[in-house]
Design a protein around this motif. Structure first.
Motif, short mmCIF file in Angstrom:
data_model
loop_
_atom_site.label_atom_id
_atom_site.label_comp_id
_atom_site.label_asym_id
_atom_site.label_seq_id
_atom_site.Cartn_x
_atom_site.Cartn_y
_atom_site.Cartn_z
N LEU A 171 -6.77 3.76 5.83
CA LEU A 171 -5.60 3.01 5.42
C LEU A 171 -4.55 3.04 6.51
O LEU A 171 -3.81 1.98 6.95
CB LEU A 171 -5.26 3.35 3.94
CG LEU A 171 -4.02 2.55 3.58
CD1 LEU A 171 -4.29 1.11 3.03
CD2 LEU A 171 -3.54 3.17 2.08
N GLY A 211 -6.06 -8.25 2.37
CA GLY A 211 -6.08 -7.08 2.64
C GLY A 211 -7.11 -6.55 3.34
O GLY A 211 -7.23 -5.18 3.48
N HIS A 245 -2.17 -4.10 10.86
CA HIS A 245 -1.93 -5.28 10.22
C HIS A 245 -0.37 -5.71 10.34
O HIS A 245 -0.12 -6.89 10.51
CB HIS A 245 -2.05 -4.86 8.80
CG HIS A 245 -3.63 -5.31 7.98
ND1 HIS A 245 -4.39 -6.25 8.33
CD2 HIS A 245 -4.38 -4.28 7.57
CE1 HIS A 245 -5.56 -6.07 7.67
NE2 HIS A 245 -5.59 -4.74 7.41
N SER A 246 0.45 -4.66 10.33
CA SER A 246 1.82 -4.80 10.39
C SER A 246 2.07 -5.49 11.79
O SER A 246 3.00 -6.21 11.72
CB SER A 246 2.68 -3.67 10.24
OG SER A 246 2.21 -3.10 8.93
N GLY A 279 3.94 -4.90 6.58
CA GLY A 279 2.56 -5.22 5.98
C GLY A 279 2.09 -6.51 6.72
O GLY A 279 2.57 -6.95 7.87
N GLY A 295 -9.85 -2.52 1.59
CA GLY A 295 -9.75 -2.77 3.05
C GLY A 295 -10.73 -3.67 3.96
O GLY A 295 -10.81 -4.27 5.08
N MET A 345 -2.99 -0.21 8.27
CA MET A 345 -1.79 -0.93 8.06
C MET A 345 -1.03 -1.04 9.35
O MET A 345 -0.13 -1.96 9.35
CB MET A 345 -1.17 -0.11 6.95
CG MET A 345 -1.98 0.10 5.42
SD MET A 345 -2.18 -1.59 4.99
CE MET A 345 -0.77 -2.45 4.67
N SER A 379 1.03 -1.07 -0.10
CA SER A 379 -0.15 -0.03 0.10
C SER A 379 0.79 1.22 0.03
O SER A 379 2.01 1.05 0.36
CB SER A 379 -1.06 -0.10 1.17
OG SER A 379 -0.34 0.60 2.32
N TYR A 395 0.88 3.57 1.94
CA TYR A 395 1.18 4.03 3.30
C TYR A 395 2.33 3.56 3.71
O TYR A 395 3.34 4.30 4.52
CB TYR A 395 0.22 3.65 4.24
CG TYR A 395 0.32 4.00 5.82
CD1 TYR A 395 0.61 5.13 6.15
CD2 TYR A 395 0.73 2.95 6.63
CE1 TYR A 395 0.95 5.59 7.59
CE2 TYR A 395 0.85 3.20 7.83
CZ TYR A 395 1.25 4.40 8.56
OH TYR A 395 1.32 4.79 9.71
N LEU A 396 2.88 2.46 3.22
CA LEU A 396 4.34 1.66 3.67
C LEU A 396 5.40 1.86 2.66
O LEU A 396 6.50 1.79 3.04
CB LEU A 396 3.87 0.10 3.78
CG LEU A 396 2.92 -0.27 4.87
CD1 LEU A 396 2.77 -1.87 5.05
CD2 LEU A 396 3.36 0.43 6.34
N TYR A 438 -5.59 -3.90 0.32
CA TYR A 438 -5.68 -3.10 1.46
C TYR A 438 -6.17 -1.71 1.22
O TYR A 438 -6.97 -1.01 2.24
CB TYR A 438 -4.32 -2.83 1.76
CG TYR A 438 -3.66 -4.13 2.40
CD1 TYR A 438 -3.98 -4.45 3.51
CD2 TYR A 438 -2.66 -4.99 1.81
CE1 TYR A 438 -3.49 -5.48 4.08
CE2 TYR A 438 -2.35 -6.17 2.07
CZ TYR A 438 -2.45 -6.26 3.50
OH TYR A 438 -2.13 -7.36 4.19
#
Length: 389
Positions: free
Chosen positions: A259, A339, A266-267, A308, A213, A263, A189, A191-192, A210
């Motif tokens: 998001l 995601g 999720h990470s 992620g 989402g 994230m 994504s 964001y990362l 993602y």
């Protein structure tokens, strides 16, 4: 850059602010803070050829889709964002825009099965051929280039083996060779990871994953660094017609607002899952770029903000044992895609990557892929413990 962001978005705002505000202008008529769903096919013209706001027909442009496309461009730091009906529709439009019969593409040796199928079964019939290379090794990519190569295609992290490719290193190779670097950024994504800032020409997304989402929409996106390429892609998007519908565009835009916080979770959860699996006696290998032993760990640490939510692992007792693990989880739902906020588990060899069987991209039969959701990490760990037995 203000001409790109007519909705008052300032490029220097932090990601979380852009995710919520870029493209999301309050409705001038009512003040509604969320862009309306313009569920409309055509628009009244003020005289012949007199378009209000440039809208004439919703395949060409729709205000809800425009809001999403401006948001996508802002998130990836690109000049132009384009929203499609699916990730593969985005890929197909890109390939037919930048390639011609006789051209050649270098693709990863662990590409997503649908991407491989598009090259092997669809685009190849059109006279475009491809070579498979380990994109985590710049020398291997360099060796795969021919005089006919027009595109280097990268997924990082890759699906389902979580391979990591050094985007900046490949961008250097692509520039020298005069070819385009395309990065599928679906797993990370924006964001990362920001591929355009690292030198890529085009970013591809399945916004189903993602960005949306919530496992409730199918969509795709392209974001490009070059204005002229953006214009060319927009022409082909309209000419080929696989556009995102207004409700789908609205759902993706809604998903993007959270998001960053998703994230992060999720990470965090995936890191705990990977650590548990790496200690489990029934697991022979864990594939997660956040683990220090992962071959791409240092590159991932350099080009990603976090690692992620995707984790793959190999089950020590082989294929049937791997399938049994997939069947025994209770919180991890057996299903394809990834995601979403809920955790999913699948067997790539028999499910998402069956189309790659017998090819250079065939995945190990004992592999299990997890899409780690945002539930309680403790509950997810307990579920995996009982499924592994």
């Amino acid at each position: 850059m203000t001409d790109q962001h007519p909705h008052g978005h300032q490029p220097h705002h932090h990601f979380e602010t852009r995710a919520i505000h870029a493209g999301n202008t309050p409705d001038p008529l009512t003040g509604a803070v969320v862009p309306p769903i313009y569920q409309v096919s055509t628009y009244k013209q003020d005289g012949v050829g007199g378009l209000r706001g440039g809208y004439e027909y919703s395949r060409s442009a729709n205000p809800t889709r425009t809001a999403l496309e401006e948001n996508l461009a802002a998130l990836e730091g690109g000049r132009r964002g384009l929203a499609f009906a699916s990730g593969l529709a985005a890929e197909d439009t890109l390939l037919r825009t930048v390639l011609a019969p006789g051209d050649h593409v270098v693709i990863p040796d662990d590409a997503y099965g649908g991407t491989f199928r598009l090259f092997a079964k669809v685009v190849s019939r059109w006279g475009v051929d491809f070579s498979v290379a380990d994109t985590s090794d710049p020398a291997a990519v360099q060796a795969a280039l021919t005089l006919r190569t027009k595109v280097i295609w990268v997924e990082t992290p890759s699906n389902p083996l979580l391979g990591i490719t050094d985007i900046a290193a490949l961008a250097g190779i692509a520039r020298t060779a005069g070819v385009k670097l395309v990065v599928d950024n679906t797993f990370a994504s924006p964001y990362l990871q920001q591929p355009l800032a690292l030198g890529a020409d085009v970013v591809v997304h399945s916004t189903t994953k993602y960005m949306g989402g919530h496992s409730d929409v199918v969509g795709g996106a392209l974001v490009v660094a070059d204005e002229a390429l953006g214009e060319e892609l927009a022409y082909h998007q309209n000419a080929m017609g696989a556009v995102a519908g207004p409700f789908d565009a609205w759902l993706v835009l809604r998903g993007i607002k959270t998001l960053a916080v998703r994230m992060d979770r999720h990470s965090e959860n995936a890191t705990r899952v990977a650590e548990l699996l790496s200690r489990h006696p029934r697991v022979s290998q864990v594939l997660y770029p956040g683990l220090p032993g992962h071959p791409g760990h240092e590159t991932a640490a350099k080009q990603m903000k976090a690692y992620g939510g995707m984790v793959s692992f190999r089950v020590a007792d082989g294929e049937e044992a791997a399938v049994a693990v997939c069947d025994r989880t209770r919180i991890f739902t057996l299903g394809e895609s990834l995601g979403g906020v809920e955790s999913l588990i699948e067997h790539p060899g028999r499910m998402t990557h069956a189309s790659a069987a017998g090819s250079p991209l065939e995945v190990p039969a004992d592999l299990v892929r997890l899409s780690v959701g945002i539930e309680s990490a403790d509950d997810l760990l307990a579920d995996l413990q009982q499924a592994l037995g």
